[in-house]
Design a protein around this motif. Structure first.
Motif, PDB file in Angstrom:
ATOM      1  N   SER A 131      48.530  46.625  34.676  1.00 21.87           N
ATOM      2  CA  SER A 131      48.458  46.854  36.116  1.00 21.87           C
ATOM      3  C   SER A 131      49.626  47.703  36.615  1.00 21.87           C
ATOM      4  O   SER A 131      49.475  48.464  37.568  1.00 21.87           O
ATOM      5  N   LYS A 185      34.619  40.605  38.410  1.00 22.25           N
ATOM      6  CA  LYS A 185      36.029  40.258  38.274  1.00 22.25           C
ATOM      7  C   LYS A 185      36.460  40.425  36.817  1.00 22.25           C
ATOM      8  O   LYS A 185      35.664  40.159  35.907  1.00 22.25           O
ATOM      9  N   GLN A 204      37.015  47.577  33.262  1.00 22.58           N
ATOM     10  CA  GLN A 204      36.256  48.186  32.174  1.00 22.58           C
ATOM     11  C   GLN A 204      36.927  47.925  30.822  1.00 22.58           C
ATOM     12  O   GLN A 204      36.273  47.592  29.849  1.00 22.58           O
ATOM     13  N   ARG A 238      48.662  51.259  36.580  1.00 23.08           N
ATOM     14  CA  ARG A 238      47.778  51.663  37.696  1.00 23.08           C
ATOM     15  C   ARG A 238      48.612  52.071  38.904  1.00 23.08           C
ATOM     16  O   ARG A 238      48.345  53.075  39.555  1.00 23.08           O
ATOM     17  N   LEU A 282      29.387  44.978  39.368  1.00 28.51           N
ATOM     18  CA  LEU A 282      30.680  44.795  40.029  1.00 28.51           C
ATOM     19  C   LEU A 282      31.167  43.403  39.639  1.00 28.51           C
ATOM     20  O   LEU A 282      30.530  42.408  39.977  1.00 28.51           O
ATOM     21  N   MET A 308      40.884  41.007  40.001  1.00 27.95           N
ATOM     22  CA  MET A 308      40.292  42.068  40.822  1.00 27.95           C
ATOM     23  C   MET A 308      38.873  42.398  40.385  1.00 27.95           C
ATOM     24  O   MET A 308      38.471  42.179  39.253  1.00 27.95           O
ATOM     25  N   SER A 361      42.155  48.103  33.377  1.00 29.81           N
ATOM     26  CA  SER A 361      41.007  48.108  34.286  1.00 29.81           C
ATOM     27  C   SER A 361      40.044  47.018  33.865  1.00 29.81           C
ATOM     28  O   SER A 361      40.137  46.486  32.748  1.00 29.81           O
ATOM     29  N   GLU A 384      35.887  45.267  39.955  1.00 26.79           N
ATOM     30  CA  GLU A 384      35.673  46.683  39.757  1.00 26.79           C
ATOM     31  C   GLU A 384      34.294  46.896  39.155  1.00 26.79           C
ATOM     32  O   GLU A 384      33.704  45.967  38.594  1.00 26.79           O
ATOM     33  N   LYS A 385      33.866  48.123  39.220  1.00 24.42           N
ATOM     34  CA  LYS A 385      32.623  48.479  38.549  1.00 24.42           C
ATOM     35  C   LYS A 385      32.871  48.438  37.037  1.00 24.42           C
ATOM     36  O   LYS A 385      33.897  48.899  36.563  1.00 24.42           O
TER      37      LYS A 385
END
Lengths: 74, 264, 360
Positions: C264, C8, C147, C267, C6, C178, C145, C180-181
């Motif tokens: 973004s 940033k 990722q 999204r 997880l 943000m 993202s 995220e995984k």
């Protein structure tokens, strides 16, 4: 006593006639030629070759690296 | 003795170094750049480091320096040569990296880059050619232009109230802990050429020993910009430049160690 | 499966750089991307992979340090935010002119000027039209993202070296900040001397040995030759346009209307699509992943099938110009955006779509 004799070869076409070698020569060997090269510069030449001792002063201050120096002991 | 008997390979005592290319230099007759290029090439040749040397050329008359020294070169944006050199040397610490910069490039637009490269003690040689004028753009005022000196943008002579003071940047960088060898030389006489060559050789040797930033200023002429002959330019330089930009070593020491600057 | 974490977005940029064999990072702190260099300094990659990290005196110096490193065939990168990228514009022009590879990350904030530190996409023009002087392009990747922040570091370097051209990751404060995984990539070693020789041997300044000297320069005083250089650049950009367009299409098959959005904004638009579809409006989305090259052909094709487009951006309407050029008048193209650091809500976007595009 061994005497030193020198000679210089100036790349006439590369020379820009800046006069710095003429001034740097301690024995008044060099002068600017009354003729000009392909670029219109009065190139440097040995006006008084017998006086040359091959001290390299002219070559050291030449901005265009157009002087080659030879020296021999006689 | 006939000249032909003297001009023989076995009697050769001075020839153009092979590190200089055969390209005819674009510089004006009598320009100091040619002499400084030659000295640099000879030092690189004599030290046998042609394969290990990377040069950074500036913007200014010497922008095309890469046409004359037969080594790998980077051509920088105006003033940014020390940043380029930093990028090269940090990623290639085994190389001999040098910048070649004029007074406008180094002491005006590139002041931040040179100060910080010197302050970080980047392991590079800086060759600083100071002829107190902008040659390439047609002879405008440089940061090092003397008070009263006439240039294209100071047609009545540099005025203090209008333009401020000439900048002694070499004395400034000597104050920085990252510099180890800071010297000011010239190339107007054979003796001066020899001294400058010795200084540049020492600077490169110091870089080989990872001694930090080596800074060699060469007080130079610009006969086209000054609008006098090359011979008269040398005289003008001796009379006017040397009193304000005195020759000699300003600093010759090891770069500072951390202890002096540490928090308690 | 790679290592899951997880993280940033900004931290991932740093981690991905280390893992993809980056040789050097040069940067200057600016909000909202300072975590990139902070993460690198905590990680100390010089102990691990030999990667160099240096805090420069300015963005101007950073980009020029990239020029230095890139000239020697090294993988170099920097990151900054909008005002800092403006300072790098000069250097980017020189890098493009000298055909040098590097990676620049722009975590956008709102401008103009100092603006605000809140997210924005108003550097679209700056990124895709070439932000410095002269005719040149950056390869621009727009992650949506954390990722993709990870994936595009390696991809950015790959494209930069393939085309000897600067690449940019154009993201913003939302994705930079943000968490995220993310599935991290496996470690790739830095290039060895031999690999640099194999990959960049015909141009890199590695020291003149048994070859002609190499010169990294953007200068060519002969205008005929300078035109030749430019023709070569343009041919390269065309090749990039033909081979490297990347985009994502969501629910476009049955769509009457297409939202075009990147990063973004895309999204948020996914939620807008959902709301619209619940109301019986058939909406699809085209998300450009490469902003240069832009998915012009795909939009052109879609224009023959749908009733209209809306470009949703966190700017005053920049990408909409490229959408209009692609659509070429076939169907209406509208724009909706919030800017100055304001992020649009999904509902606002649906309302705008109805009002501007559908009518009523």
């Amino acid at each position: 006593m061994a005497k030193v004799k020198g000679a210089v070869v100036v790349d006439n076409e590369k020379c820009k006639g800046c006069d710095l070698c003429v001034v740097a020569c301690p024995h008044d060997v060099l002068s600017l030629h009354r003729e000009v090269n392909g670029k219109g510069y009065h190139y440097s030449y040995m006006k008084n070759p017998d006086a040359c001792i091959g001290c390299m002063n002219c070559a050291l201050v030449c901005p265009d690296s157009c002087i080659t120096v030879y020296r021999v002991r006689v | 003795m006939d000249i032909k008997d003297i001009i023989k390979p076995e009697n050769l005592v001075y020839d153009k170094t092979k590190v200089l290319t055969d390209n005819v230099m674009h510089y004006c007759p009598g320009c100091s750049h040619g002499v400084i290029h030659k000295i640099l090439a000879e030092v690189i040749d004599e030290m046998g480091i042609q394969e290990e040397t990377i040069g950074v050329s500036p913007v200014g008359c010497s922008v095309l320096a890469y046409n004359y020294l037969d080594i790998d070169w980077l051509e920088a944006a105006h003033g940014r040569a020390p940043a380029l050199a930093t990028g090269v040397v940090r990623l290639n610490p085994e190389k001999y990296v040098f910048t070649y910069q004029g007074d406008g490039d180094l002491a005006s637009i590139g002041t931040a880059e040179i100060m910080h490269a010197c302050n970080r003690g980047e392991n590079i040689v800086v060759i600083f050619v100071n002829n107190a004028i902008y040659g390439m753009t047609g002879g405008q005022m440089a940061p090092t232009t003397l008070v009263g000196q006439v240039t294209a943008t100071t047609p009545y002579g540099r005025e203090l109230d209008l333009h401020g003071y000439p900048l002694k940047i070499t004395e400034l960088v000597a104050q920085l802990p990252g510099t180890s060898f800071v010297t000011r030389q010239s190339v107007q006489t054979p003796a001066a050429v020899r001294k400058t060559k010795k200084a540049i050789k020492k600077a490169f040797a110091n870089v080989g020993q990872k001694k930090g930033t080596q800074f060699v200023e060469v007080v130079s002429t610009c006969s086209s910009g000054w609008k006098i002959s090359p011979v008269a330019s040398n005289k003008w330089m001796e009379t006017n430049m040397f009193p304000f930009y005195p020759l000699g070593d300003i600093k010759d020491s090891e770069k500072e160690t951390a202890d002096k600057f540490k928090v308690q | 499966m790679g290592e899951l974490r997880l993280m940033k977005g900004n931290e991932v940029i740093a981690e991905a750089a280390i893992r993809c064999g980056c040789d050097g990072y040069f940067g200057y702190p600016i909000t909202p991307q300072s975590e990139v260099m902070e993460t690198l300094m905590i990680r100390r990659p010089w102990d691990e992979t030999g990667m160099v990290v240096l805090q420069a005196e300015s963005e101007v110096a950073s980009i020029n340090m990239l020029y230095g490193g890139a000239s020697t065939g090294k993988k170099v990168m920097t990151s900054s935010s909008s005002p800092g990228i403006s300072l790098m514009a000069e250097g980017l022009s020189y890098l493009a002119g000298a055909e040098l590879p590097c990676l620049v990350v722009n975590v956008q904030r709102a401008g103009p000027g100092l603006g605000t530190i809140q997210p924005s996409q108003a550097d679209y023009f700056q990124a895709v039209k070439g932000c410095g002087h002269g005719d040149y392009k950056l390869i621009v990747l727009a992650p949506a993202s954390v990722q993709e922040m990870n994936d595009f570091v390696d991809l950015g370097f790959e494209l930069a070296f393939k085309y000897k051209n600067p690449a940019m990751i154009l993201t913003d404060g939302v994705i930079g900040q943000m968490m995220e995984k993310v599935e991290l990539a496996d470690f790739k070693p830095r290039w060895t001397k031999e690999e640099i020789q194999a990959n960049c041997g015909d141009w890199a300044c590695t020291g003149k040995k048994d070859r002609k000297r190499h010169v990294s320069t953007s200068l060519e005083l002969d205008s005929e030759l300078m035109e030749q250089n430019n023709l070569r650049f343009q041919a390269k950009y065309k090749e990039i346009e033909e081979n490297e367009v990347r985009y994502e299409m969501i629910d476009c098959e049955d769509a009457d209307y297409i939202i075009v959005a990147f990063g973004s904004a895309a999204r948020i638009c996914q939620k807008s699509m959902q709301i619209a579809r619940e109301q019986g409006i058939k909406v699809g989305m085209l998300r450009p992943i490469t902003l240069f090259p832009f998915p012009t052909k795909t939009i052109e094709e879609l224009a023959g099938k749908v009733k209209g487009f809306i470009s949703v951006e966190m700017s005053a309407g920049q990408m909409v110009e490229d959408v209009k050029l692609a659509v070429n008048g076939k169907v209406p193209v509208e724009y909706f955006g919030r800017y100055g650091g304001v992020v649009p809500t999904p509902g606002e976007i649906v309302d705008a779509m109805k009002q501007k595009l559908i009518g009523g």
